[in-house]
Motif scaffolding. Structure first.
Motif, PDB file in Angstrom:
ATOM      1  N   GLU D  89       0.829  -1.218   0.000  1.00  0.00           N
ATOM      2  CA  GLU D  89       0.000   0.000   0.000  1.00  0.00           C
ATOM      3  C   GLU D  89       0.861   1.265   0.000  1.00  0.00           C
ATOM      4  O   GLU D  89       0.541   2.251  -0.665  1.00  0.00           O
ATOM      5  CB  GLU D  89      -0.981  -0.023   1.180  1.00  0.00           C
ATOM      6  CG  GLU D  89      -2.231  -0.826   0.803  1.00  0.00           C
ATOM      7  CD  GLU D  89      -2.872  -1.566   1.972  1.00  0.00           C
ATOM      8  OE1 GLU D  89      -2.767  -1.087   3.114  1.00  0.00           O
ATOM      9  OE2 GLU D  89      -3.476  -2.645   1.728  1.00  0.00           O
ATOM     10  N   GLU D  90       1.952   1.201   0.730  1.00  0.00           N
ATOM     11  CA  GLU D  90       2.888   2.331   0.701  1.00  0.00           C
ATOM     12  C   GLU D  90       3.430   2.536  -0.716  1.00  0.00           C
ATOM     13  O   GLU D  90       3.524   3.675  -1.208  1.00  0.00           O
ATOM     14  CB  GLU D  90       4.036   2.059   1.675  1.00  0.00           C
ATOM     15  CG  GLU D  90       5.010   3.223   1.811  1.00  0.00           C
ATOM     16  CD  GLU D  90       6.226   2.856   2.657  1.00  0.00           C
ATOM     17  OE1 GLU D  90       6.468   3.536   3.658  1.00  0.00           O
ATOM     18  OE2 GLU D  90       6.939   1.866   2.315  1.00  0.00           O
ATOM     19  N   SER D  93       0.844   4.089  -2.941  1.00  0.00           N
ATOM     20  CA  SER D  93       0.650   5.495  -2.617  1.00  0.00           C
ATOM     21  C   SER D  93       1.730   6.360  -3.295  1.00  0.00           C
ATOM     22  O   SER D  93       1.438   7.414  -3.870  1.00  0.00           O
ATOM     23  CB  SER D  93       0.658   5.649  -1.097  1.00  0.00           C
ATOM     24  OG  SER D  93       0.942   6.956  -0.737  1.00  0.00           O
TER      25      SER D  93
END
Lengths: 100, 100, 100, 100
Positions: D89-90, D93
């Motif tokens: 998810e990082e 992003s």
């Protein structure tokens, strides 16, 4: 920009110009349906992504065609009537949105 | 890249995942037809460009959703079987194509 | 495009315009050096990527400022002398390069 | 994302990797100074824009190099320890930020 400066191009698009744009947009529509089919067939992620990026490229080119004609007609006409600034700012605003 | 590494995701998309993608792609298809109508009505260049950029944004988001799932399943599975490198290079290749 | 149409803007940049651009480019230079330091300190990949994307955003904004002034001066002047087409095609060419 | 997941890559960059990145970032720094000189000499807008787009391309490639190594090390290690999701998810992003 809430409301664009005009409803139509300063010079109407010719029948040929409309047809050329329409052909490209019909092809894009077909590509989008092609991706729906790929999703339905549970096709490999990378193959779907490649098709999406082909559509992005096609739409970008349609955008450039429209932008070039916009500058050659609407923006040029506004500049020649001494009302270029507002039209140029509108153009910059849409170019920024495009580049996101 | 001539041929992708797989034909299907390592974990099949669920019915809900397919449906969610399909809904978004149906909406994109509708937006593309909306632009055809705008061309037909000889609508103002800037208004058409704004709509094209809305489609670009929608497709980009679909692309991110597919990419995230691809990494969470296909890439992760490949890494866990010790075969990550080829899959990661395939991913980088499609990411580069996307960023053009 | 092998050779640009001109060596200088049709209207010279004012001292203030130059200074404003210079300030922004000095800041970008500082950001690039900041990334070199991060590499030297073996900083986390994501933190470096965030900084690179900040520079990309800053450069894009400098590009938009230069483009807007280019259209308001060089392109407008060419259009008013009836020599718009070549200048507009040059502009489109650089816009396409930018959007890659 | 307020705070990244780590301070350093899961595997430290080798001396050669650091040097290769540093060389590319030194070249980018030189290109930025080159643009400052062009502004100082009041050079033609299009020529400056071409140089800015060359820097954008160089930075994008540095970004891809860092991203690929990030996935091959940090993301792969997290996946192998069963902690992939947060790292993925990082990654998504920062990829979204990059694509703006």
């Amino acid at each position: 920009m809430d409301k664009s400066l005009h409803d139509h191009p300063s010079t109407p698009r010719t029948k040929d110009e409309k047809q050329a744009l329409m052909n490209r947009l019909k092809r894009v529509e077909g590509q989008v349906r092609g991706i729906q089919k790929m999703v339905d067939e549970d096709r490999y992620c990378v193959d779907i992504l490649i098709q999406i990026s082909a559509i992005q490229a096609a739409l970008k080119n349609v955008g450039f065609t429209i932008t070039e004609r916009h500058i050659k007609h609407c923006v040029s006409d506004a500049i020649q009537s001494g009302e270029g600034n507002e039209t140029i700012e509108e153009l910059m605003s849409v170019m920024k949105q495009f580049s996101k």
